[in-house]
Design a protein around this motif. Structure first.
Motif, PDB file in Angstrom:
ATOM      1  N   MET A   1     -20.180  18.293  79.369  1.00  0.00           N
ATOM      2  CA  MET A   1     -19.287  19.198  78.629  1.00  0.00           C
ATOM      3  C   MET A   1     -18.355  19.973  79.553  1.00  0.00           C
ATOM      4  SD  MET A   1     -22.284  19.127  76.617  1.00  0.00           S
ATOM      5  CE  MET A   1     -23.082  20.697  76.473  1.00  0.00           C
ATOM      6  N   GLY A   2     -18.670  20.000  80.849  1.00  0.00           N
ATOM      7  CA  GLY A   2     -17.841  20.747  81.792  1.00  0.00           C
ATOM      8  C   GLY A   2     -18.592  21.948  82.338  1.00  0.00           C
ATOM      9  N   PRO A   3     -17.947  22.712  83.245  1.00  0.00           N
ATOM     10  CA  PRO A   3     -18.641  23.828  83.876  1.00  0.00           C
ATOM     11  C   PRO A   3     -18.926  24.966  82.897  1.00  0.00           C
ATOM     12  CG  PRO A   3     -16.345  23.802  84.527  1.00  0.00           C
ATOM     13  CD  PRO A   3     -16.570  22.568  83.713  1.00  0.00           C
ATOM     14  N   HIS A   4     -19.875  25.787  83.237  1.00  0.00           N
ATOM     15  CA  HIS A   4     -20.221  27.033  82.532  1.00  0.00           C
ATOM     16  C   HIS A   4     -20.987  26.828  81.223  1.00  0.00           C
ATOM     17  CE1 HIS A   4     -17.708  29.052  85.399  1.00  0.00           C
ATOM     18  NE2 HIS A   4     -16.675  28.314  85.051  1.00  0.00           N
ATOM     19  N   HIS A   5     -21.132  25.604  80.802  1.00  0.00           N
ATOM     20  CA  HIS A   5     -21.788  25.398  79.508  1.00  0.00           C
ATOM     21  C   HIS A   5     -23.294  25.451  79.603  1.00  0.00           C
ATOM     22  CE1 HIS A   5     -18.357  24.787  76.997  1.00  0.00           C
ATOM     23  NE2 HIS A   5     -17.816  24.068  77.953  1.00  0.00           N
ATOM     24  N   LEU A   6     -23.840  24.874  80.646  1.00  0.00           N
ATOM     25  CA  LEU A   6     -25.295  24.825  80.757  1.00  0.00           C
ATOM     26  C   LEU A   6     -25.726  25.432  82.086  1.00  0.00           C
ATOM     27  CD1 LEU A   6     -26.027  21.217  79.412  1.00  0.00           C
ATOM     28  CD2 LEU A   6     -26.006  23.355  78.135  1.00  0.00           C
TER      29      LEU A   6
ATOM     30  N   ALA B   1     -22.945  16.850  71.875  1.00  0.00           N
ATOM     31  CA  ALA B   1     -23.950  17.920  71.801  1.00  0.00           C
ATOM     32  C   ALA B   1     -24.060  18.532  70.409  1.00  0.00           C
ATOM     33  CB  ALA B   1     -23.606  19.018  72.811  1.00  0.00           C
ATOM     34  N   SER B   2     -23.196  18.147  69.493  1.00  0.00           N
ATOM     35  CA  SER B   2     -23.137  18.904  68.235  1.00  0.00           C
ATOM     36  C   SER B   2     -24.411  18.771  67.402  1.00  0.00           C
ATOM     37  CB  SER B   2     -21.910  18.494  67.415  1.00  0.00           C
ATOM     38  OG  SER B   2     -22.042  17.170  66.990  1.00  0.00           O
ATOM     39  N   THR B   3     -25.115  17.648  67.530  1.00  0.00           N
ATOM     40  CA  THR B   3     -26.351  17.493  66.751  1.00  0.00           C
ATOM     41  C   THR B   3     -27.568  18.049  67.509  1.00  0.00           C
ATOM     42  OG1 THR B   3     -26.402  15.231  67.603  1.00  0.00           O
ATOM     43  CG2 THR B   3     -25.689  15.518  65.329  1.00  0.00           C
ATOM     44  N   VAL B   4     -27.304  18.621  68.684  1.00  0.00           N
ATOM     45  CA  VAL B   4     -28.394  19.187  69.503  1.00  0.00           C
ATOM     46  C   VAL B   4     -28.263  20.704  69.617  1.00  0.00           C
ATOM     47  CG1 VAL B   4     -29.414  19.222  71.811  1.00  0.00           C
ATOM     48  CG2 VAL B   4     -28.617  17.048  70.845  1.00  0.00           C
TER      49      VAL B   4
ATOM     50  N   LEU C   1     -20.119  14.611  61.249  1.00  0.00           N
ATOM     51  CA  LEU C   1     -18.658  14.444  61.206  1.00  0.00           C
ATOM     52  C   LEU C   1     -18.064  14.583  62.604  1.00  0.00           C
ATOM     53  CD1 LEU C   1     -15.780  14.489  59.895  1.00  0.00           C
ATOM     54  CD2 LEU C   1     -16.073  16.964  59.715  1.00  0.00           C
ATOM     55  N   ASP C   2     -18.541  15.555  63.352  1.00  0.00           N
ATOM     56  CA  ASP C   2     -18.016  15.796  64.696  1.00  0.00           C
ATOM     57  C   ASP C   2     -18.112  14.505  65.530  1.00  0.00           C
ATOM     58  OD1 ASP C   2     -16.898  18.165  65.757  1.00  0.00           O
ATOM     59  OD2 ASP C   2     -18.529  18.360  67.201  1.00  0.00           O
ATOM     60  N   GLN C   3     -19.261  13.877  65.459  1.00  0.00           N
ATOM     61  CA  GLN C   3     -19.464  12.669  66.272  1.00  0.00           C
ATOM     62  C   GLN C   3     -18.692  11.478  65.717  1.00  0.00           C
ATOM     63  OE1 GLN C   3     -23.765  12.615  66.494  1.00  0.00           O
ATOM     64  NE2 GLN C   3     -23.773  14.226  68.049  1.00  0.00           N
ATOM     65  N   GLU C   4     -18.658  11.365  64.406  1.00  0.00           N
ATOM     66  CA  GLU C   4     -17.922  10.244  63.821  1.00  0.00           C
ATOM     67  C   GLU C   4     -16.430  10.360  64.125  1.00  0.00           C
ATOM     68  OE1 GLU C   4     -17.501  10.294  59.625  1.00  0.00           O
ATOM     69  OE2 GLU C   4     -16.403   8.393  59.621  1.00  0.00           O
ATOM     70  N   SER C   5     -15.876  11.560  63.942  1.00  0.00           N
ATOM     71  CA  SER C   5     -14.436  11.728  64.181  1.00  0.00           C
ATOM     72  C   SER C   5     -14.118  11.501  65.657  1.00  0.00           C
ATOM     73  CB  SER C   5     -13.965  13.105  63.729  1.00  0.00           C
ATOM     74  OG  SER C   5     -14.503  14.118  64.546  1.00  0.00           O
ATOM     75  N   ALA C   6     -15.046  11.901  66.531  1.00  0.00           N
ATOM     76  CA  ALA C   6     -14.815  11.691  67.963  1.00  0.00           C
ATOM     77  C   ALA C   6     -14.724  10.203  68.286  1.00  0.00           C
ATOM     78  CB  ALA C   6     -15.935  12.348  68.764  1.00  0.00           C
ATOM     79  N   GLU C   7     -15.597   9.403  67.682  1.00  0.00           N
ATOM     80  CA  GLU C   7     -15.561   7.954  67.932  1.00  0.00           C
ATOM     81  C   GLU C   7     -14.255   7.354  67.404  1.00  0.00           C
ATOM     82  OE1 GLU C   7     -17.636   6.253  69.751  1.00  0.00           O
ATOM     83  OE2 GLU C   7     -19.019   7.912  70.060  1.00  0.00           O
ATOM     84  N   VAL C   8     -13.858   7.769  66.202  1.00  0.00           N
ATOM     85  CA  VAL C   8     -12.625   7.222  65.607  1.00  0.00           C
ATOM     86  C   VAL C   8     -11.419   7.593  66.473  1.00  0.00           C
ATOM     87  CG1 VAL C   8     -11.065   7.415  63.623  1.00  0.00           C
ATOM     88  CG2 VAL C   8     -13.521   7.172  63.255  1.00  0.00           C
ATOM     89  N   LEU C   9     -11.358   8.848  66.889  1.00  0.00           N
ATOM     90  CA  LEU C   9     -10.208   9.308  67.686  1.00  0.00           C
ATOM     91  C   LEU C   9     -10.174   8.626  69.052  1.00  0.00           C
ATOM     92  CD1 LEU C   9     -10.421  13.040  66.640  1.00  0.00           C
ATOM     93  CD2 LEU C   9      -8.342  11.654  66.446  1.00  0.00           C
TER      94      LEU C   9
END
Lengths: 378, 317
Positions: A202-207, A355-358, A317-325
């Motif tokens: 996800m990038g810095p500062h997230h975890l 990470a949205s489902t976690v 939805l977050d994951q599905e839209s990410a795959e489509v995009l």
């Protein structure tokens, strides 16, 4: 939703356009300018009374309706959360302190949150206590008129930049593991706290990992009752019934895709454009499920099953839209500056979506909550 | 945007549910299959008693909501009669009902009824339609039969939207029932010494179904409002609803059958009847792929318009 909310949406979009660079992807990057952008944007919102819109007027808020709060959630998330980490302080740390804090805690913590000057992190998850939060082992033991805290937290977002931590620790061992937990408000500048960033997709500062090595705190740092922390945590979760308006970013990016691709849009496979239309349909579905919860919240009658159903729908939805995009920009990489920005936004969205489902309560926990509601005696 | 049904409409739906139950409930579709020639006689008195044909689904928002609630209740019991199609009848043609058709073999679940039909394509071409004699018994056809069309005009855009939306409410009622049946079954049926409902693998399937059903309910309310408000994008909204309905139906019926096990295939199980009689509305006039394809083609480069505040959503960059 009402005229006030619609007007607010327009105002927020104008403020984003004026104060946030087009290629902004959130405050948590390696570029310090992004954090400055977020801090500056918070000041702009605070000056207009928009940062703590939902707070009661006595604490610097505007007592906004749940629909206005919804608009803020949507517009901020759609534009990569230009408030940075402030949403945590504004959405639930502040309201929880209002409810359970002493007069001294309220006067110490609420004004800086309302001004957008302070970043909070949440000391909940531990290596052996994730979804099963009540199993946490970070311990606070009595020491004279205060407490000594030792233990480890993990997955703590923004811990490297936070000034304060909303920390949940075990203060006694009782029959049920949910009992004997207490909330402490602790300053992250204390040398007894060590933060170790975790490199992640996800990038810095997230975890981050956060270690507490015999941290000395006083009675004045306890929020609410000693051993009564679990009840407060449940309230925190109820403040976040709807949580992040993930559908707003999904929808914004899906809407933008044909505009950015221009004529190349027509060359995409029919099946992919069908998936795009399907993802848009599910954006609407998630949004309406959120509105159902908000409307119930307005009446003071949220059904836990409805909130869980929404969260399941929106994280998928977050994951599905990410795959489509990702498939769209992979099939026809858009050109020019707008295309470059869009590709980065989509790639960022895809990484985040993993990470949205976690994050913030896994989808399995939401399914358990929904199943419980469905199978309860009718 | 209005996402709440009025209390009057909800109450009317509850009354309809009870009336269909009192008239035979699950037995209605079973009797109709055994005696297809009498299927209208079974339900006509109930519908008349409910004042179904007095509802003006096109003129009044409250009555449209009541019509939608009635379709949902009819779906719950798989009422063997084209309730949604009759409620969607055109205002100006003097016919008894409206069937949306597409493709080269127009058809509808209207076999064996002495009624005059109007057909409309999704792009608004209207025709007078005569139901052909059914080619197969209802056990195989679920009352679907071919339609002979005589072209009329191209003034049916609003007809198409309403004609797509109301049957989705019927399907919603069928999904309500399928989930109720699955829930009741897993609470009672024991395996390995405990009710199936206590197994997380069972619970999670049930929640997958419920997310689809509850999402469809919200989409159905939105599309109902969009059509009633005569929005220019009402047909897109109707197609988006249909897409959500067909996807939901696939998940819900798959889960309901799986959780029932073998008993769900038996004629003694209401699920087997609901499942079979959901087929016409799920396949006609457009199946899942064709619905998604048509929606994508209609949208072109423009996303669904959303009217969640006082103004339509617009792209912002």
């Amino acid at each position: 939703m009402g005229k006030a909310a619609a007007g607010l949406r327009g105002e927020l979009r104008e403020l984003v356009a004026e104060n946030v660079p087009a290629d902004f992807l959130g405050a948590f990057t390696d570029d310090p300018a992004d954090l400055e952008t977020a801090q500056g944007f918070c000041r702009v919102l605070a000056e207009r009374g928009l940062l703590c819109l939902a707070w009661p007027e006595e604490y610097g808020g505007a007592g906004a309706s749940v629909w206005e709060q919804t608009v803020v959630r949507e517009e901020m998330w759609a534009h990569h959360e230009p408030r940075g980490a402030q949403y945590m302080g504004v959405n639930w740390v502040g309201p929880t302190i209002m409810r359970h804090g002493t007069a001294e805690q309220r006067s110490r913590h609420l004004p800086p949150i309302a001004r957008g000057e302070v970043i909070w992190c949440q000391g909940f998850s531990e290596p052996d206590a994730g979804s099963d939060l009540a199993s946490l082992r970070t311990a606070a033991r009595r020491d004279g008129d205060g407490w000594r805290i030792s233990g480890q937290k993990i997955w703590t977002s923004y811990a490297t930049m936070a000034q304060w931590c909303f920390l949940l620790a075990r203060t006694s061992k009782q029959e049920k593991k949910q009992q004997g937990l207490t909330i402490f408000l602790v300053p992250m500048s204390d040398p007894a706290i060590e933060v170790r960033p975790i490199d992640c997709m996800m990038g810095p500062h997230h975890l981050n990992e956060v270690f507490f090595d015999d941290l000395k705190v006083t009675e004045a740092d306890v929020l609410g009752d000693v051993d009564g922390g679990w009840k407060v945590v449940q309230e925190v979760l109820s403040f976040e019934r709807v949580g992040i308006a993930r559908y707003a970013r999904c929808e914004r990016l899906l809407r933008l895709a044909p505009e950015v691709l221009g004529d190349r849009w027509d060359d995409l496979p029919d099946e992919l454009r069908g998936r795009w239309a399907g993802a848009l349909t599910r954006c609407r579905r998630a949004r309406l499920l959120a509105y159902q919860v908000v409307a119930a919240q307005d009446r003071g009658a949220v059904r836990p099953g409805d909130a869980a159903a929404y969260r399941i729908a929106v994280t998928k939805l977050d994951q599905e839209s990410a795959e489509v995009l990702m498939e769209i920009v992979g099939s026809a990489p858009p050109d020019g500056e707008q295309g470059r920005i869009f590709r980065r936004e989509v790639e960022d969205h895809w990484r985040y979506a993993q990470a949205s489902t976690v994050a913030s309560g896994s989808i399995e926990v939401q399914r358990i909550l929904l199943a419980r509601a469905m199978l309860a005696a009718s | 945007m209005n996402i709440e049904l009025s209390e009057e409409a909800a109450e009317y739906g509850r009354q309809a549910l009870e009336a269909f139950k009192a008239a035979g409930g699950d037995g209605l579709v079973q009797q109709a299959e055994a005696e297809p020639g009498h299927r209208a006689e079974q339900v006509a008195p109930v519908l008349a008693e409910l004042g179904a044909w007095d509802l003006d689904a096109r003129g009044d928002a409250d009555e449209l909501e009541a019509a939608a609630a009635l379709c949902r209740s009819a779906g719950y019991w798989a009422v063997p009669y084209p309730v949604a199609e009759r409620l969607a009848r055109p205002a100006d043609l003097g016919t008894d009902g409206l069937v949306v058709v597409a493709g080269t073999a127009p058809a509808g679940a209207v076999a064996g009824l002495d009624l005059r039909w109007t057909a409309v394509t999704p792009d608004g071409r209207r025709a007078t339609a005569a139901a052909l004699p059914p080619a197969a018994p209802p056990r195989e056809s679920a009352f679907v039969t071919g339609l002979a069309l005589t072209p009329l005009d191209e003034a049916g855009a609003a007809d198409a939207a309403l004609g797509l939306v109301l049957p989705c409410w019927t399907l919603l009622g069928m999904l309500d029932r399928a989930i109720d049946l699955a829930r009741e079954h897993v609470l009672v049926r024991e395996q390995f010494g405990r009710p199936l409902a206590q197994f997380q693998g069972v619970q999670f399937q049930l929640t997958d179904a419920e997310v689809e059903r509850s999402g469809l309910e919200m989409m159905a309310r939105y599309a109902l409002w969009s059509g009633q408000a005569n929005l220019p994008e009402a047909l897109d909204d109707a197609l988006a609803l249909r897409l959500a309905a067909l996807e939901a139906a696939e998940t819900v019926f798959r889960v309901a059958h799986q959780l029932h096990g073998a008993i769900g295939f038996c004629d003694e199980s209401p699920l087997s009847w609901i499942s079979r009689y959901s087929q016409p509305v799920r396949r006609l006039p457009l199946g899942l792929s064709a619905t998604r394809d048509l929606l994508a083609r209609r949208l072109g480069r423009h996303a669904l318009t959303g009217r969640y505040g006082d103004v339509a959503e617009r792209v912002t960059s």
